[in-house]
Design a protein around this motif. Sequence first.
Motif, short mmCIF file in Angstrom:
data_model
loop_
_atom_site.label_atom_id
_atom_site.label_comp_id
_atom_site.label_asym_id
_atom_site.label_seq_id
_atom_site.Cartn_x
_atom_site.Cartn_y
_atom_site.Cartn_z
N ASP A 154 0.84 -1.20 0.00
CA ASP A 154 0.00 0.00 0.00
C ASP A 154 0.87 1.25 0.00
OD1 ASP A 154 -2.55 -1.31 0.11
OD2 ASP A 154 -2.21 -1.71 2.24
N GLY A 155 1.98 1.21 0.76
CA GLY A 155 2.89 2.34 0.77
C GLY A 155 3.53 2.56 -0.58
N TYR A 156 3.93 1.48 -1.24
CA TYR A 156 4.52 1.59 -2.58
C TYR A 156 3.49 2.13 -3.58
CZ TYR A 156 5.38 0.18 -7.34
OH TYR A 156 5.47 0.19 -8.73
N ALA A 157 2.28 1.59 -3.55
CA ALA A 157 1.25 2.03 -4.51
C ALA A 157 0.96 3.52 -4.35
CB ALA A 157 -0.02 1.21 -4.32
N ALA A 158 0.86 4.00 -3.11
CA ALA A 158 0.63 5.43 -2.89
C ALA A 158 1.78 6.26 -3.44
CB ALA A 158 0.44 5.70 -1.39
N ALA A 159 3.01 5.77 -3.26
CA ALA A 159 4.17 6.50 -3.77
C ALA A 159 4.17 6.55 -5.29
CB ALA A 159 5.46 5.85 -3.26
N ALA A 160 3.80 5.45 -5.94
CA ALA A 160 3.78 5.42 -7.40
C ALA A 160 2.72 6.37 -7.95
CB ALA A 160 3.52 3.99 -7.88
N VAL A 161 1.54 6.41 -7.31
CA VAL A 161 0.49 7.34 -7.75
C VAL A 161 0.93 8.78 -7.53
CG1 VAL A 161 -1.88 8.10 -7.36
CG2 VAL A 161 -1.34 5.65 -7.34
N ALA A 162 1.55 9.04 -6.38
CA ALA A 162 2.01 10.41 -6.08
C ALA A 162 3.05 10.86 -7.11
CB ALA A 162 2.58 10.47 -4.67
N GLU A 163 3.94 9.97 -7.52
CA GLU A 163 4.94 10.34 -8.52
C GLU A 163 4.28 10.68 -9.86
OE1 GLU A 163 8.21 7.64 -8.85
OE2 GLU A 163 8.99 8.17 -6.86
N ALA A 164 3.24 9.93 -10.21
CA ALA A 164 2.50 10.27 -11.43
C ALA A 164 1.83 11.63 -11.26
CB ALA A 164 1.45 9.19 -11.72
#
Length: 337
Positions: A304-314
């Motif tokens: 979940d932490g990784y997914a949030a980071a990937a969306v934030a980078e987008a």
Amino acid sequence: MSESLGVAVLGAGHMGADHIRRLARSVAGAHVVAVADPDRARARAAVAGLGGVRVHADALAAVAEPGVGAVLVASPEHAHEEALLAALDRGLPVLCEKPLAHDAAAALRVVAAEARGGRRLIQVGFMRRYDAEYLGLKALLDSGGIGRTLMLHCRHRNVASPPHFTSAMLISSSVSHEIDAARWLLGQEVTAVTVVRPRPSASAPAGLQDPQLVLLETDDGAVVDVEIFVNCGFGYEVACEAVGERGSARIGDEPAMVVRSAGRAQQEIAQDYVVRFADAYDREVREWVADAREGRVTGPSAWDGYAAAAVAEAGVRALVDGGRAEVGLAERPAFYR
């Protein structure tokens, strides 16, 4: 298990000090063994009145202290990866304040390291999942009470931004909470992000794009809009409205008491997240301690932490480029399914 859980707290700033207070006064079954902060005076101030707590400038020294059975990471994001990997090496459960790591690549390295170990040890501090109003909204959406959810309208306002805040951090540091909440409430992944930039507020520091309107698209066709305004000046506000096929539900409008007297109504507005989400933080840490003492982790995962980071980078790419940015998620390890 009757033995108290010894916790090393990494970071003694605003959030770390609040967690130290919480572990000492509000959470049964745990105690603070060690605290680490480069500012040792700040660390000593955070543990004043607590006996037997060792203070370190180095996070890894605190993790290695005898009696440490779990780690709470509340340090700046650039220090998270090293601390998390050290805790994984020792087999220690961790509650890590968001973000999981300083970027999506680092977060993915943490995910890979945990998966290699074959045991969930990391929980990410997305505390809204523990807020009574959010839990009620989640239960309603899961029950289908308003039909299939079509949209979420979110509002996130702060009194003022910290001096170091950048335009990108409105997304990576603030909207990351809405990103996780949307994924959790909807049970869907975010696939694309668009950022609309209104004219900056006169209250925003020079060069800061504040406010922003962030639009998230999901893999099942839902749309989430987030107003992020970190220099609104009057208080801390978080609200969410879910719009379904057969109704809508809204939370966050009146979390405090409203007093009506002498021809007017008055309501106190929380000034920061520690006040607004105090009960959620208490519930989060209590459940994490109870789980850690039983050798399990049930809260938001490293994935979940990784997914949030990937969306934030987008989202940051969309902010910079002024267009729509697609989210590129790595393949989810079977370990997290």
